[in-house]
Write a protein that holds these residues in place. Structure first.
Motif, mmCIF file in Angstrom:
data_model
loop_
_atom_site.group_PDB
_atom_site.id
_atom_site.type_symbol
_atom_site.label_atom_id
_atom_site.label_comp_id
_atom_site.label_asym_id
_atom_site.label_seq_id
_atom_site.Cartn_x
_atom_site.Cartn_y
_atom_site.Cartn_z
ATOM 1 N N ASP A 31 -4.520 -0.175 -4.987
ATOM 2 C CA ASP A 31 -4.398 0.598 -6.215
ATOM 3 C C ASP A 31 -5.675 0.479 -7.024
ATOM 4 N N PRO A 32 -6.264 1.614 -7.366
ATOM 5 C CA PRO A 32 -7.519 1.564 -8.111
ATOM 6 C C PRO A 32 -7.372 0.816 -9.433
ATOM 7 N N GLN A 33 -6.177 0.936 -10.069
ATOM 8 C CA GLN A 33 -6.026 0.275 -11.352
ATOM 9 C C GLN A 33 -6.012 -1.232 -11.173
ATOM 10 N N THR A 34 -5.382 -1.690 -10.122
ATOM 11 C CA THR A 34 -5.398 -3.122 -9.823
ATOM 12 C C THR A 34 -6.842 -3.569 -9.625
ATOM 13 N N LEU A 35 -7.497 -2.787 -8.799
ATOM 14 C CA LEU A 35 -8.891 -3.142 -8.496
ATOM 15 C C LEU A 35 -9.723 -3.122 -9.779
ATOM 16 N N ARG A 36 -9.449 -2.110 -10.633
ATOM 17 C CA ARG A 36 -10.201 -2.008 -11.883
ATOM 18 C C ARG A 36 -10.005 -3.269 -12.707
ATOM 19 N N MET A 37 -8.725 -3.764 -12.738
ATOM 20 C CA MET A 37 -8.443 -4.963 -13.519
ATOM 21 C C MET A 37 -9.164 -6.178 -12.934
ATOM 22 N N VAL A 38 -9.036 -6.314 -11.595
ATOM 23 C CA VAL A 38 -9.687 -7.461 -10.931
ATOM 24 C C VAL A 38 -11.206 -7.402 -11.168
ATOM 25 N N ALA A 39 -11.730 -6.188 -10.980
ATOM 26 C CA ALA A 39 -13.178 -6.029 -11.146
ATOM 27 C C ALA A 39 -13.589 -6.341 -12.578
ATOM 28 N N GLY A 40 -12.733 -5.891 -13.518
ATOM 29 C CA GLY A 40 -13.042 -6.156 -14.917
ATOM 30 C C GLY A 40 -13.054 -7.643 -15.192
ATOM 31 N N ALA A 41 -12.038 -8.353 -14.591
ATOM 32 C CA ALA A 41 -11.982 -9.798 -14.789
ATOM 33 C C ALA A 41 -13.247 -10.463 -14.253
ATOM 34 N N ILE A 42 -13.600 -10.119 -13.034
ATOM 35 C CA ILE A 42 -14.794 -10.732 -12.422
ATOM 36 C C ILE A 42 -16.038 -10.366 -13.220
ATOM 37 N N ALA A 43 -16.087 -9.086 -13.649
ATOM 38 C CA ALA A 43 -17.250 -8.634 -14.419
ATOM 39 C C ALA A 43 -17.417 -9.476 -15.673
ATOM 40 N N ASN A 44 -16.310 -9.782 -16.323
ATOM 41 C CA ASN A 44 -16.389 -10.627 -17.513
ATOM 42 C C ASN A 44 -16.922 -12.002 -17.159
ATOM 43 N N LEU A 45 -16.399 -12.529 -16.045
ATOM 44 C CA LEU A 45 -16.865 -13.863 -15.612
ATOM 45 C C LEU A 45 -18.359 -13.832 -15.283
ATOM 46 N N CYS A 46 -18.799 -12.677 -14.781
ATOM 47 C CA CYS A 46 -20.217 -12.545 -14.405
ATOM 48 C C CYS A 46 -21.133 -12.717 -15.603
ATOM 49 N N GLY A 47 -20.586 -12.519 -16.761
ATOM 50 C CA GLY A 47 -21.422 -12.623 -17.963
ATOM 51 C C GLY A 47 -21.619 -14.046 -18.420
ATOM 52 N N ASN A 48 -21.070 -14.995 -17.701
ATOM 53 C CA ASN A 48 -21.234 -16.395 -18.103
ATOM 54 C C ASN A 48 -22.319 -17.061 -17.271
ATOM 55 N N GLU A 49 -23.371 -17.349 -17.951
ATOM 56 C CA GLU A 49 -24.533 -17.940 -17.276
ATOM 57 C C GLU A 49 -24.216 -19.220 -16.538
ATOM 58 N N LYS A 50 -23.432 -20.048 -17.217
ATOM 59 C CA LYS A 50 -23.158 -21.394 -16.668
ATOM 60 C C LYS A 50 -22.372 -21.307 -15.363
ATOM 61 N N LEU A 51 -21.524 -20.289 -15.316
ATOM 62 C CA LEU A 51 -20.616 -20.239 -14.177
ATOM 63 C C LEU A 51 -21.185 -19.488 -12.974
ATOM 64 N N GLN A 52 -22.306 -18.889 -13.192
ATOM 65 C CA GLN A 52 -22.840 -18.002 -12.135
ATOM 66 C C GLN A 52 -22.870 -18.586 -10.727
ATOM 67 N N PRO A 53 -23.499 -19.772 -10.553
ATOM 68 C CA PRO A 53 -23.578 -20.285 -9.178
ATOM 69 C C PRO A 53 -22.195 -20.481 -8.568
ATOM 70 N N LYS A 54 -21.285 -21.010 -9.387
ATOM 71 C CA LYS A 54 -19.939 -21.270 -8.876
ATOM 72 C C LYS A 54 -19.262 -19.953 -8.516
ATOM 73 N N LEU A 55 -19.401 -19.022 -9.453
ATOM 74 C CA LEU A 55 -18.817 -17.689 -9.253
ATOM 75 C C LEU A 55 -19.281 -17.090 -7.939
ATOM 76 N N ARG A 56 -20.550 -17.157 -7.755
ATOM 77 C CA ARG A 56 -21.123 -16.579 -6.523
ATOM 78 C C ARG A 56 -20.686 -17.400 -5.332
ATOM 79 N N GLY A 57 -20.724 -18.746 -5.541
ATOM 80 C CA GLY A 57 -20.361 -19.658 -4.460
ATOM 81 C C GLY A 57 -18.938 -19.417 -3.989
#
Ligand code: ADP
Ligand code: MG
Length: 910
Positions: free
Chosen positions: A748-774
């Protein structure tokens, strides 16, 4: 041709006055009878001697063609009385009486008796030197010039005039010149200096040693005999070439001086030594005059060319003998007997030889002395020999005079065989041939030079031609080259054009294909949209119904309320009924909430699609996304919000959260929706998280298989993820992997939109970047682009932009050094593909992401590789947003790698 003149011989035997004087038998003899005589048929060379003739020419016995017999000629010369004799012999008559016309000499025995002797010539005390020369020496000199050897010798007692006769130089009075001087005069007058040569040696013989009068150091010259011919020579003697009379006189003077010096040194007198002058005459002979060359008269011309010329090598020997007197008689010198013997050895040997020859003896003791060896050819040899015996008039020396006369008489009997000394002149031939050879060599050299010159000329010409050809060739080559270059350039430009065209075409095709896919997508989207519209319509209808119902309900509630108020007291008892009613109200409220949530969702979707943008760009990127849920409340009016708050108050957060774990799926759904709505309010977020809502939501993601739950939960998480503290919590509770799994599963695109939005928000955190990517956050984001829904893509793009921005910050702070993790995780191709996405939210995020990535050199290479450069160029030129455009331009101009690439591609930029 043979030698045609003959010299006769005198009859043999001693000539005494008492014998018949048959010696002058020649009727043709002139007054000077002691002369060689031409026979009249002499060759040209003989004409010169017409006046001369032989004393006897009747008895000619040629032994062979080249030899004639020739007797030794003897003349007697009487010296005039000298001063001393004049005085001491004044009272006495001379011991000799001369009858020159009869060629007789009378030697007195006593006053009444005398012996008469006949000589070839009798020269009185009045005879001039000239006459003596002509009579004694001239015929010999002429013979020598004709090629015969010749000898002129003086014999006599010391002081009788031997030296006077032979050696006077005649310096004071030319009339005094002796035989040597006159002979040389005649020789020099006769010869041809160019062809003939005269050389002289002069030596003396004393006590059997030969001393060189021209070089006193040379005081023991040895005699060399040719074993074949018996010819003797003195190779050790100095030989001087004579060219004129002056030099000859000088030579004689020098010789005389040396003779005097030598004799002084030897403590002797000149009278004790024999002086010998040897004149070598060498004359070339013309062929027909030659005796030997004429033997071969039939020789061809060519043979003659190689035939050596003939040369005549004759010699004239003038011998001034030592005094003939007996040594023991000479008195004054104190010579020992042995010395005397030695001194007289040569002279007595000469006498013995002459005796032997005169008597025709079989043995002639030539080898007894050096003198006889030297005179071998003069007596009994091949030379013409003339002897002058000198006598004095004094009766005191009668004995010596008689002995001298007897010597002369014997010598007259000696017969010689005159032979021309002619030989082939191989030296001259060799010289001539050498000259010819030299000439030919010179000619050859000239020819060679000519040939060489020709070669050089031809080489030069060839060189010139080669140079010209080379030049022509080089020019042609240059022309060809420039032509090819032009062609090449043309071809290149054509290719470039073609390439550009191709690229254009490719791009068109790409655009076409992307348009195709876009249109497909559009069609799909349209379909989806239509579906959505339909469902929205249904929902709207439902909403309308509900609204109506709600309105009805409101109305009825109002009516009810008023009725209740009116009938409160009447219906107080009916509490059960009321509770039931309240329950119904709660259910209805839930239904309403659900409906309104759904409606809100639809509305939001529509809004997004309509507006195409949900986020603000760069400046507002820090406040990433408006909450996903709360607007619908606002949209629906403050009433619902209030009711929700009321519900929240009434039901309690814990209760709602506990419902998330309900067995009943419906309850779960309702609960999650409620939580989600609550989470959309920033004010509630902290409380929700504190109450463990985040954990519950994450658990739901993991445990539930329901798509709606996933969607709503993800939306709630997304909203919570706006808060930095929550972000950390989400991460620490394994949120990324849960979201990733959900992203991977969801369709479902809306599900994906929500998940993507969540990850996108997390992407904005400098400190978490390596972990996020990892934990696969970036990959999860990238994975979601499979759903082409622009809302999803926009969230993905936002996440990437956030990530890139944080990374860029980290680079700047120095906490990051390596290549961008986005690049590592392979987002670049997608980024580049979508950099010019028609949906502006997507495009803006990607443009920003590109600018952030490009700011760091380390990423440049990879970016160039996938074509990001072009997108950057495009952004820097075409981006409608000034700030992004400027950023792109700055990035491009400051990056060496991009600059280098642009330069390489000859793109004028900057
Ligand atoms: P030789 O050599 O025989 O010993 P020379 O020639 O020395 O004798 O002569 C001795 C001397 O006699 C010299 O002084 C020379 O001048 C002189 N004399 C010789 N012959 C004649 C001559 N025919 N007329 C005049 N003087 C002569
Ligand atoms: Mg002398």
């Amino acid at each position: 041709m043979s030698i045609s003149y003959r010299n006769g011989t005198l009859p043999k035997g001693p000539l005494k006055v008492d014998r018949p004087l048959s010696m002058n038998s020649s009727t043709k003899s002139s007054s000077s009878s002691f002369k060689s005589k031409n026979s009249g048929h002499a060759p040209a060379s003989a004409t010169r001697r017409k006046s001369t003739g032989s004393v006897v020419n009747s008895a000619v016995n040629a032994k062979d063609d080249n030899s004639v017999s020739g007797r030794v000629r003897v003349a007697v010369r009487l010296r005039p009385r000298n001063a001393e004799e004049m005085e001491s012999d004044a009272d006495f008559a001379d011991c000799v009486e001369l009858q020159p016309e009869l060629k007789r000499l009378k030697l007195r025995r006593n006053n009444w008796d005398s012996d008469t002797y006949e000589f070839d010539e009798v020269l009185t005390e009045f005879s001039s030197q000239k006459r003596v020369y002509e009579v004694v020496a001239k015929p010999v000199v002429e013979s020598v010039l004709d090629g015969y050897n010749g000898t002129v010798m003086a014999y006599g007692q010391t002081g009788t005039g031997k030296t006077y006769t032979l050696g006077r130089l005649g310096e004071e009075d030319t009339a005094d010149r002796g035989i040597m001087v006159r002979a040389m005069e005649d020789i020099l007058a006769e010869i041809t200096p160019e062809k003939d040569s005269i050389s002289v040696s002069y030596f003396q013989l004393y006590m059997e040693s030969i001393q060189d009068l021209l070089n006193p150091m040379n005081d023991n010259i040895s005699i060399v005999e040719d074993p074949k011919t018996g010819d003797v020579s003195l190779p050790g003697a100095t030989t001087v070439d004579i060219r004129d009379q002056k030099s000859f006189l000088e030579l004689l003077r020098v010789g005389e001086a040396h003779r005097f010096a030598a004799n002084t040194k030897l403590n002797t007198e000149s009278s004790r030594s024999h002086a010998m002058l040897m004149v070598h005459v060498e004359r070339s002979v013309k062929g027909r005059d030659s005796a030997i060359s004429s033997e071969n008269g039939s020789a061809s011309h060519t043979a003659k060319a190689f035939k050596p010329p003939v040369v005549r090598k004759s010699k004239l020997v003038v011998v001034d003998l030592a005094g003939s007197e007996r040594i023991d008689k000479s008195g004054s010198e104190a010579h020992t007997l042995e010395e005397a013997k030695s001194i007289n050895l040569s002279l007595s040997a000469l006498g013995k030889c002459i005796n032997a020859l005169a008597e025709n003896s079989a043995h002639v003791p030539v080898r007894d002395s050096k003198l006889t060896r030297l005179l071998r050819d003069s007596f009994g040899g091949t030379a013409r020999t003339s002897l002058v015996i000198t006598i004095g008039p004094s009766p005191r020396h009668r004995g010596e005079t008689a002995s001298t006369i007897m010597f002369g008489q014997r010598a007259m009997k000696v017969e010689n065989m005159l032979k021309i000394k002619e030989e082939f002149d191989y030296k001259s031939l060799s010289r001539r041939l050498e000259m010819q050879l030299e000439k030919q060599i010179a000619e050859h050299e000239r020819q060679q030079k000519g040939f060489k010159d020709d070669i050089e000329r031809i080489t030069r010409e060839a060189q010139i031609r080669i140079t010209e050809a080379e030049k022509g060739y080089a020019e042609a080559l240059e022309r060809e080259r420039s032509r090819y270059q032009n062609d090449y350039m043309d071809a290149i430009s054509k290719l470039e054009e073609q390439w550009a065209a191709n690229k254009q075409k490719q791009e068109n095709e790409k655009a076409k294909s992307s348009m195709l896919s876009a249109s497909l997508e559009v069609a799909e989207l349209k379909k989806l949209f239509e579906n959505e519209t339909i469902s929205r319509k249904v929902a709207e209808e439902e909403i309308d119904n509900l609204k109506n119902q709600l309105a009805q309900w409101k109305r009825s509630e109002a009516a009810g309320n008023s009725e209740i108020l009116k009938l409160r007291k009447m219906l107080e008892d009916e509490k059960c009924q009321k509770a039931k009613l309240e329950e119904e109200i709660a259910v209805l409220r839930n239904q309403l909430m659900q409906l309104s949530f759904e409606a809100d969702e639809v509305k939001a979707t529509r809004r997004n699609l309509d507006r195409g943008e949900t986020v603000k760009l760069p400046g507002t990127l820090d406040s990433p996304i408006p909450p996903f849920m709360h607007q619908h409340l606002g949209d629906s009016g403050n009433g619902e919000k209030a009711s929700m708050a009321k519900l929240f108050e009434q039901v309690g957060l814990q209760k709602i959260l506990s419902l998330l774990e309900s067995e009943d799926a419906d309850v779960q759904i309702h609960a999650v929706k409620v939580v989600a709505n609550l989470a959309a309010e920033e004010a509630n977020q902290e409380r929700i998280v504190k109450a463990g809502g985040l954990k519950s939501l994450l658990t739901l993601l993991r445990s539930s298989n329901d798509e709606t739950i996933h969607r709503v939960a993800a939306g709630a998480i997304a909203n919570l993820a706006m808060n930095e503290t929550n972000q950390e919590l989400i991460m620490s509770q394994g949120g990324i992997s849960l979201l990733s799994v959900t992203a991977a599963k969801a369709e479902d695109p809306q599900t994906l939109r929500m998940v993507a939005g969540a990850i996108a928000n997390l992407c904005g955190n400098e400190k978490l970047q390596p972990k996020l990517r990892g934990e696969g956050g970036v990959k999860a984001l990238l994975g979601m682009v499979r759903c082409r829904h622009p809302d999803v893509l926009a969230q993905v793009a936002r996440g990437i932009a956030n990530f890139a921005k944080c990374e860029s910050r980290a680079y700047t702070q120095g906490s990051k050094t390596g290549k961008s993790l986005l690049i590592e995780d392979g987002t670049l191709p997608w980024i580049v593909q979508n950099a010019n996405n028609e949906a502006s939210p997507i495009r803006r995020h990607i443009e920003l992401a590109l600018c952030h990535l490009a700011q760091h050199e380390i990423n440049a290479k990879d970016m160039i590789k996938v074509g990001a450069l072009w997108e950057l160029v495009r952004i820097s030129r075409d981006c409608s947003r000034d700030d992004i455009r400027t950023l792109a331009y700055r990035t491009l101009t400051s990056s060496p790698s991009f600059q280098a690439e642009l330069k390489r591609l000859r793109i004028d930029y900057g």
